[in-house]
Design an enzyme around this catalytic site. Structure first.
Site, PDB file in Angstrom:
ATOM      1  N   LYS A   1      80.372  31.417  58.186  1.00 19.13           N
ATOM      2  CA  LYS A   1      79.297  31.638  57.221  1.00 19.13           C
ATOM      3  C   LYS A   1      77.980  31.603  57.969  1.00 19.13           C
ATOM      4  O   LYS A   1      77.655  30.614  58.632  1.00 19.13           O
ATOM      5  CB  LYS A   1      79.338  30.560  56.145  1.00 19.13           C
ATOM      6  CG  LYS A   1      78.280  30.748  55.076  1.00 19.13           C
ATOM      7  CD  LYS A   1      78.388  29.697  53.998  1.00 19.13           C
ATOM      8  CE  LYS A   1      77.350  29.882  52.932  1.00 19.13           C
ATOM      9  NZ  LYS A   1      77.379  28.790  51.945  1.00 19.13           N
TER      10      LYS A   1
ATOM     11  N   LYS B   1      81.447  35.611  55.814  1.00 20.93           N
ATOM     12  CA  LYS B   1      80.391  35.798  54.829  1.00 20.93           C
ATOM     13  C   LYS B   1      79.046  35.851  55.509  1.00 20.93           C
ATOM     14  O   LYS B   1      78.800  34.999  56.369  1.00 20.93           O
ATOM     15  CB  LYS B   1      80.460  34.613  53.871  1.00 20.93           C
ATOM     16  CG  LYS B   1      79.356  34.530  52.880  1.00 20.93           C
ATOM     17  CD  LYS B   1      79.520  33.305  52.034  1.00 20.93           C
ATOM     18  CE  LYS B   1      78.413  33.329  51.018  1.00 20.93           C
ATOM     19  NZ  LYS B   1      78.395  32.181  50.192  1.00 20.93           N
TER      20      LYS B   1
HETATM   21  C1  PBG Z   1      76.358  27.485  49.241  1.00 21.54           C
HETATM   22  C2  PBG Z   1      76.645  28.917  48.965  1.00 21.54           C
HETATM   23  C3  PBG Z   1      75.766  29.981  49.107  1.00 21.54           C
HETATM   24  C4  PBG Z   1      76.459  31.125  48.735  1.00 21.54           C
HETATM   25  C5  PBG Z   1      77.730  30.739  48.368  1.00 21.54           C
HETATM   26  N1  PBG Z   1      77.833  29.367  48.537  1.00 21.54           N
HETATM   27  C6  PBG Z   1      74.354  30.021  49.430  1.00 21.54           C
HETATM   28  C7  PBG Z   1      73.817  29.436  50.649  1.00 21.54           C
HETATM   29  O1  PBG Z   1      74.541  29.075  51.582  1.00 21.54           O
HETATM   30  O2  PBG Z   1      72.610  29.315  50.663  1.00 21.54           O
HETATM   31  C8  PBG Z   1      75.880  32.511  48.750  1.00 21.54           C
HETATM   32  C9  PBG Z   1      76.561  33.492  47.883  1.00 21.54           C
HETATM   33  C10 PBG Z   1      75.803  34.742  47.699  1.00 21.54           C
HETATM   34  O3  PBG Z   1      74.713  34.969  48.272  1.00 21.54           O
HETATM   35  O4  PBG Z   1      76.302  35.580  46.932  1.00 21.54           O
HETATM   36  N2  PBG Z   1      77.133  26.628  48.481  1.00 21.54           N
END
Ligand code: PBG
Length: 333
Positions: A205, A257
């Protein structure tokens, strides 16, 4: 008539729809798609998210309704994110594991509504629940600098995962990028008797600006960034390490992601993974396509399907997408 000695003619296989379909290497299916959904506390009607047209902060009732739409379209899994009332946020995000916290209530309601027909995944992360907006517990290091504490955060994640399992989640999905989070959660679930609850590991991520609209969607309190725990967009190698560690620690799925800007990473992870590999088409990817389409600059249906197909072609077995219902319906023709 001109005559050329062309012996190989690849265009032969592109002549008509039947031929193209015959040779298609990648096919999307509604059950590849996972629909992320937001459920908010303290609202009495669903509220559209300004930066994600067509997506809503749901009430528990409207959440159930959209769950039925998803299932009817052939989607088999939804991923729930909780949006607590601002006054319920605190330093550790304790509403994340409170039995009556908004996300746990929503998981319980959805499991009761759908049984095992629609898989209920819960986001296992603190950022929606902390008053500082970080994905973990904040403390100070030896030099007095503010840091997100790794191991202290794991204690919160394990409580949260067990609470989600108790509420009925089929899959928990740690998205906070703390080291050791999969092993800690697997051990806690097993110790509490939840051996059958699966873990979707957000393995690779990235600290991505494409999460912007999501932060509106959950009313994030974050100031600053997540670069000490999410990955640097410059790096691909560490994704292989992250995925490998998560697999060793017991992840049932690994995930990459965002999706489209990281197809190279996705394809590398897919090559090494012995467990299913998911990709998350994030809020910013959705918002870009929607905005361009709303301006008449792109054909929404076409770019939606092309982007999903590309994510699958790169190696995703499952795709998290806010387009899940629309795409599933389009696949039925
Ligand atoms: C954090 C989380 C995020 C997303 C999913 N889980 C945001 C972040 O890390 O700031 C992003 C999902 C998206 O942008 O569609 N729990």
């Amino acid at each position: 008539m001109s005559s050329y000695e062309i012996t190989r003619r690849p265009r032969r296989l592109r002549q008509h729809p039947a031929m193209r379909e015959l040779v298609a290497e990648t096919r999307l299916h509604p059950s590849d798609l996972i629909l992320p959904l937001f459920v908010a506390d303290g609202i009495d009607a669903a509220r559209e998210i300004a930066s994600m047209p067509g997506q809503y902060q749901h009430t528990i009732d409207s959440l159930k309704a959209i769950g039925h739409d998803a299932l009817e379209a052939g989607v088999r899994c939804v991923d729930l994110f909780g949006v607590p009332r601002p006054e319920d946020k605190d330093a550790t995000g304790s509403q994340a594991w409170a039995e009556e916290g908004i996300l746990n209530r929503a998981v319980r309601a959805m499991r009761e509504e759908f049984g095992n027909d629609l898989l209920i995944m819960a986001d296992t992360c603190l950022d929606e629940f902390t008053d500082h907006g970080h994905c973990g517990v904040v403390g100070t290091d030896h030099f007095g600098n503010e840091v997100v504490l790794n191991d202290e955060t794991l204690d919160c994640y394990t409580s949260m995962a067990v609470a989600q399992a108790e509420a009925g989640a089929h899959i928990v999905s740690p998205s906070g990028m703390m080291d050791g989070q999969i092993a800690a959660i697997r051990a806690a679930l097993d110790a509490a008797g939840w051996q059958d609850v699966a873990i979707m590991a957000y393995s690779a991520k990235y600290a991505s600006a494409f999460f912007g609209p999501f932060r509106d969607a959950v009313g994030s309190s974050l100031t600053g960034d997540r670069r000490t725990y999410q990955q640097d967009p410059a790096n691909a190698r560490e994704s292989l390490l992250e995925a490998q560690l998560d697999i060793e620690e017991g992840a049932d799925f690994v995930m990459v992601k965002p999706a489209l800007p990281y197809l190279d990473v996705l394809s590398q992870v897919a090559e090494l993974s012995p467990v299913p590999v998911a990709a998350y088409q994030v809020s910013g990817e959705y918002a870009m396509l929607k905005a361009a389409a709303n301006n008449g600059w792109l054909d929404l249906d076409a770019v939606m399907m092309e982007s999903l197909l590309s994510i699958k072609r790169a190696g995703a077995d499952q795709i998290f997408t806010y387009f899940a219902i629309d795409a599933a319906r389009a696949l039925h023709g």
